[in-house]
Scaffold this motif. Structure first.
Motif, PDB file in Angstrom:
ATOM      1  N   THR A   1       1.015  -1.425   0.027  1.00 50.34           N
ATOM      2  CA  THR A   1      -0.069   0.011  -0.026  1.00 50.34           C
ATOM      3  C   THR A   1       0.806   1.433  -0.062  1.00 50.34           C
ATOM      4  O   THR A   1       0.346   2.280  -0.122  1.00 50.34           O
ATOM      5  CB  THR A   1      -1.031  -0.035   1.223  1.00 50.34           C
ATOM      6  OG1 THR A   1      -0.179   0.304   2.468  1.00 50.34           O
ATOM      7  CG2 THR A   1      -1.634  -1.319   1.252  1.00 50.34           C
ATOM      8  N   ARG A   2       2.255   1.184   0.266  1.00 54.79           N
ATOM      9  CA  ARG A   2       3.176   2.348   0.428  1.00 54.79           C
ATOM     10  C   ARG A   2       4.273   2.111  -0.154  1.00 54.79           C
ATOM     11  O   ARG A   2       5.152   2.894  -0.024  1.00 54.79           O
ATOM     12  CB  ARG A   2       2.877   2.887   1.675  1.00 54.79           C
ATOM     13  CG  ARG A   2       3.594   1.841   2.766  1.00 54.79           C
ATOM     14  CD  ARG A   2       3.314   2.636   3.926  1.00 54.79           C
ATOM     15  NE  ARG A   2       4.239   1.664   5.116  1.00 54.79           N
ATOM     16  CZ  ARG A   2       4.285   1.845   6.288  1.00 54.79           C
ATOM     17  NH1 ARG A   2       4.155   3.014   6.789  1.00 54.79           N
ATOM     18  NH2 ARG A   2       4.892   1.174   7.170  1.00 54.79           N
TER      19      ARG A   2
ATOM     20  N   THR B   1       7.573   1.820  -2.892  1.00 57.14           N
ATOM     21  CA  THR B   1       8.079   2.373  -4.075  1.00 57.14           C
ATOM     22  C   THR B   1       8.730   1.376  -5.072  1.00 57.14           C
ATOM     23  O   THR B   1       9.897   1.006  -4.380  1.00 57.14           O
ATOM     24  CB  THR B   1       8.853   3.462  -4.071  1.00 57.14           C
ATOM     25  OG1 THR B   1       8.182   4.432  -3.180  1.00 57.14           O
ATOM     26  CG2 THR B   1       9.400   4.301  -5.371  1.00 57.14           C
TER      27      THR B   1
ATOM     28  N   GLY C   1      -1.684   1.160  -3.902  1.00 52.38           N
ATOM     29  CA  GLY C   1      -1.240   2.522  -3.154  1.00 52.38           C
ATOM     30  C   GLY C   1       0.271   2.609  -3.640  1.00 52.38           C
ATOM     31  O   GLY C   1       0.929   3.503  -3.092  1.00 52.38           O
ATOM     32  N   SER C   2       1.009   1.565  -4.206  1.00 52.24           N
ATOM     33  CA  SER C   2       2.337   1.849  -4.167  1.00 52.24           C
ATOM     34  C   SER C   2       2.573   2.583  -5.368  1.00 52.24           C
ATOM     35  O   SER C   2       1.927   2.942  -6.337  1.00 52.24           O
ATOM     36  CB  SER C   2       2.901   0.245  -4.398  1.00 52.24           C
ATOM     37  OG  SER C   2       2.976  -0.325  -3.460  1.00 52.24           O
TER      38      SER C   2
END
Length: 254
Positions: free
Chosen positions: A4-5, A7, A29-30
């Motif tokens: 979800t976060r 990179t 969400g990445s």
């Protein structure tokens, strides 16, 4: 890997599993960067999926990998995951040298040296992140051979063992090593595979992979249910039976 976060840089993701996974991770969400050789495909991906970044890269060219790494890290210094996605699969006849050698060399360069060089370009950066992930992509054929594709089988067995060894060696860092093990998936990896009724639908495969990444963030292997018969054949004592079944059908495992 928090999908979800994170990179994430995914080279070899201009089609098939790579592109579908890139889009799915972006939707979770990445921040996602897609790499590939074809700049026209990269431009189309950027147009179709606003927010996904793109970087040219040829995974068979060490200089291109280094250039792409500099570009990705320049734009995304918070990068904390790479997915070694690129790979080729070719049918080979090993009865005669001229029928397999060129294909075998291309396969090793792309499927083995490519991921090794990619990891080499990012591993020092990833160790500086508080939490980071190297994702490799092997195959059910790393565990049960398909006679028609010897070099592919061997290359994916190498990726499996590399993943296990890296996981041990990097245990003293904040870098996790996660191995995705696909079964046959309906893509264009081999001619006719997209329409093979035995192949797992692409959307179903990626959906299950994302569910597993989300629900089992620390798992060393991502095993969709349909690859279990290949992955565990030896442990379950069914290896000879699975080999016979696999090679008697039109089944092609990724």
């Amino acid at each position: 890997m928090d999908i979800t976060r994170s990179t994430v840089f995914i080279p070899g993701a201009t089609s098939g599993i790579g592109l579908a996974l890139a889009v799915a991770l972006h939707e979770q969400g990445s921040t996602v960067v897609v790499g590939g050789r074809r700049t026209d495909r990269l431009a189309q991906i950027a147009a179709d999926h606003p927010g996904i970044d793109t970087v040219p890269i040829d995974i068979t060219d060490p200089a291109s990998i280094d250039d792409a790494a500099r570009t990705v890290l320049g734009r995304h210094p918070d990068l904390d995951a790479i997915v070694a996605m690129a790979g080729i699969m070719q049918v080979e006849d090993w009865h005669r040298r001229e029928s397999f050698l060129a294909s075998a060399e291309r396969t090793v360069i792309t499927n083995v040296l490519g991921p090794i060089r990619l990891i080499g370009a990012f591993v020092e950066h990833l160790q500086r992140r508080p939490d980071a992930t190297i994702v490799t992509v092997s195959s059910g054929l790393a565990f049960v051979p398909l006679a028609a594709t010897p070099s592919y089988d061997a290359s994916k067995a190498a990726i499996h063992r590399l993943s296990e060894a890296l996981r041990l060696q990097l245990a003293d860092t904040g870098v996790d090593v996660v191995e995705i093990v696909p079964p046959a998936v309906a893509t264009d990896l081999l001619p006719g595979q997209r329409d093979n009724p035995i192949a797992m639908p692409l959307e179903e495969f990626v959906s299950e992979v994302v569910d597993l990444l989300r629900s089992q963030p620390g798992a060393p292997e991502v095993l969709v249910e349909r690859v279990g018969f290949l992955r565990h054949a030896e442990a379950h004592g069914t290896f000879d039976e699975v080999v016979a079944t696999l090679n008697a059908s039109d089944h092609h495992g990724r």
